[in-house]
Design a protein around this motif. Sequence first.
Motif, PDB file in Angstrom:
ATOM      1  N   GLY A   1       0.815  -1.205   0.000  1.00 35.67           N
ATOM      2  CA  GLY A   1       0.000   0.000   0.000  1.00 35.67           C
ATOM      3  C   GLY A   1       0.850   1.256   0.000  1.00 35.67           C
ATOM      4  O   GLY A   1       0.540   2.238  -0.693  1.00 35.67           O
ATOM      5  N   LEU A   2       1.939   1.246   0.764  1.00 36.31           N
ATOM      6  CA  LEU A   2       2.835   2.398   0.856  1.00 36.31           C
ATOM      7  C   LEU A   2       3.460   2.723  -0.494  1.00 36.31           C
ATOM      8  O   LEU A   2       3.576   3.895  -0.878  1.00 36.31           O
ATOM      9  CB  LEU A   2       3.928   2.100   1.884  1.00 36.31           C
ATOM     10  N   GLU A   3       3.847   1.692  -1.238  1.00 33.47           N
ATOM     11  CA  GLU A   3       4.608   1.921  -2.468  1.00 33.47           C
ATOM     12  C   GLU A   3       3.730   2.150  -3.698  1.00 33.47           C
ATOM     13  O   GLU A   3       4.225   2.648  -4.708  1.00 33.47           O
ATOM     14  CB  GLU A   3       5.548   0.736  -2.741  1.00 33.47           C
ATOM     15  N   THR A   4       2.450   1.814  -3.626  1.00 33.31           N
ATOM     16  CA  THR A   4       1.607   1.932  -4.810  1.00 33.31           C
ATOM     17  C   THR A   4       0.621   3.089  -4.748  1.00 33.31           C
ATOM     18  O   THR A   4       0.097   3.518  -5.781  1.00 33.31           O
ATOM     19  CB  THR A   4       0.810   0.640  -5.052  1.00 33.31           C
TER      20      THR A   4
ATOM     21  N   PRO B   1      -1.857  10.937  -0.437  1.00 34.32           N
ATOM     22  CA  PRO B   1      -1.033  11.272   0.732  1.00 34.32           C
ATOM     23  C   PRO B   1      -1.605  10.741   2.047  1.00 34.32           C
ATOM     24  O   PRO B   1      -0.850  10.295   2.918  1.00 34.32           O
ATOM     25  CB  PRO B   1      -1.002  12.803   0.716  1.00 34.32           C
ATOM     26  N   ALA B   2      -2.926  10.787   2.205  1.00 38.49           N
ATOM     27  CA  ALA B   2      -3.535  10.327   3.454  1.00 38.49           C
ATOM     28  C   ALA B   2      -3.376   8.819   3.612  1.00 38.49           C
ATOM     29  O   ALA B   2      -3.084   8.324   4.710  1.00 38.49           O
ATOM     30  CB  ALA B   2      -5.017  10.717   3.495  1.00 38.49           C
ATOM     31  N   PHE B   3      -3.585   8.081   2.534  1.00 40.34           N
ATOM     32  CA  PHE B   3      -3.418   6.626   2.590  1.00 40.34           C
ATOM     33  C   PHE B   3      -1.955   6.269   2.836  1.00 40.34           C
ATOM     34  O   PHE B   3      -1.650   5.342   3.593  1.00 40.34           O
ATOM     35  CB  PHE B   3      -3.914   5.997   1.293  1.00 40.34           C
TER      36      PHE B   3
ATOM     37  N   LYS C   1      -0.508   4.051   5.949  1.00 35.70           N
ATOM     38  CA  LYS C   1       0.325   2.853   5.793  1.00 35.70           C
ATOM     39  C   LYS C   1       1.672   3.026   6.490  1.00 35.70           C
ATOM     40  O   LYS C   1       2.207   2.078   7.073  1.00 35.70           O
ATOM     41  CB  LYS C   1       0.518   2.532   4.307  1.00 35.70           C
ATOM     42  N   ARG C   2       2.217   4.228   6.471  1.00 38.32           N
ATOM     43  CA  ARG C   2       3.453   4.484   7.213  1.00 38.32           C
ATOM     44  C   ARG C   2       3.226   4.285   8.705  1.00 38.32           C
ATOM     45  O   ARG C   2       4.047   3.684   9.404  1.00 38.32           O
ATOM     46  CB  ARG C   2       3.963   5.893   6.939  1.00 38.32           C
ATOM     47  N   ALA C   3       2.091   4.776   9.218  1.00 43.76           N
ATOM     48  CA  ALA C   3       1.768   4.614  10.635  1.00 43.76           C
ATOM     49  C   ALA C   3       1.578   3.136  10.980  1.00 43.76           C
ATOM     50  O   ALA C   3       2.005   2.679  12.050  1.00 43.76           O
ATOM     51  CB  ALA C   3       0.516   5.405  10.974  1.00 43.76           C
TER      52      ALA C   3
ATOM     53  N   ALA D   1       3.762   6.707  -7.769  1.00 47.33           N
ATOM     54  CA  ALA D   1       3.690   6.547  -6.319  1.00 47.33           C
ATOM     55  C   ALA D   1       3.894   7.875  -5.594  1.00 47.33           C
ATOM     56  O   ALA D   1       4.795   8.661  -5.933  1.00 47.33           O
ATOM     57  CB  ALA D   1       4.737   5.537  -5.858  1.00 47.33           C
ATOM     58  N   TYR D   2       3.080   8.100  -4.585  1.00 48.99           N
ATOM     59  CA  TYR D   2       3.241   9.282  -3.742  1.00 48.99           C
ATOM     60  C   TYR D   2       4.628   9.301  -3.105  1.00 48.99           C
ATOM     61  O   TYR D   2       5.207  10.371  -2.891  1.00 48.99           O
ATOM     62  CB  TYR D   2       2.163   9.329  -2.664  1.00 48.99           C
ATOM     63  N   LEU D   3       5.179   8.130  -2.813  1.00 50.22           N
ATOM     64  CA  LEU D   3       6.517   8.040  -2.226  1.00 50.22           C
ATOM     65  C   LEU D   3       7.537   8.796  -3.063  1.00 50.22           C
ATOM     66  O   LEU D   3       8.388   9.518  -2.520  1.00 50.22           O
ATOM     67  CB  LEU D   3       6.918   6.566  -2.101  1.00 50.22           C
TER      68      LEU D   3
END
Length: 233
Positions: free
Chosen positions: A110-113, A117-119, A123-125, A220-222
């Motif tokens: 989820g973090l990488e795809t 920003p909120a999602f 996922k970071r949390a 990706a947002y990342l």
Amino acid sequence: MLTLVSHALCPYVQRAAIALAEHGVPFDRTVIDLDSKPAWFVELSPLGRVPLLRVACPAGETVLFESAAICEWIEDTQPGPALHPSDPTERARHRAWMEFGSITLADIYGLETTQDPAFFAAKRAALAAKFARLEATLADGPWFAGPWFAGPRFSLVDAVFGPVFRYFDTFDTILDLGLFTVMPKLRAWRAALATRPSVQGAVGPDYDALLRRFLARHDAYLLRAGEAKPGLA
């Protein structure tokens, strides 16, 4: 004769490759594109995903699917050092932490795809919470003495978390997520896994480039956050 059907980035493939390498078992590798699955693969894979382990013997071929089942088969049938504890309770504990690793991978995906920003923050949390739980386990668990999950003996839990931590070798060069800052046990475990030959050899030399291409393909947002910010607290 064993053939591991793979995708170049798949962490579940990596854990099977690590288990085979730790047992000293030679195997071939067939890499496929999951965006354009070959007909033979669709026929062989009930779930349409990797890894598959093709086991050829005089009586014919058996095809195993799902990484947990493949790793257990390797443990049950192949020579070399055992990667599961002999004690049933500890073995169950290890299997549970392997599942914990699989759920962690879902958060990483989820973090990488995501482009949201909120999602991404959620996922970071979620990863921070899981890593904090893992840090407490490594620090306080009576079975942990380093450098591996269960002390001096490499296990299947290590085979699961080697691919988990590998993601951050790339992510950390894009954006400082701050996930390992206050986790010395986790940092030490991650560093030890990064030097293990079986973990290193579970991917090709182009892994980092392929992962960056994957992030770019998903917009990706990342990547965008990495261009805009020096890091996340």
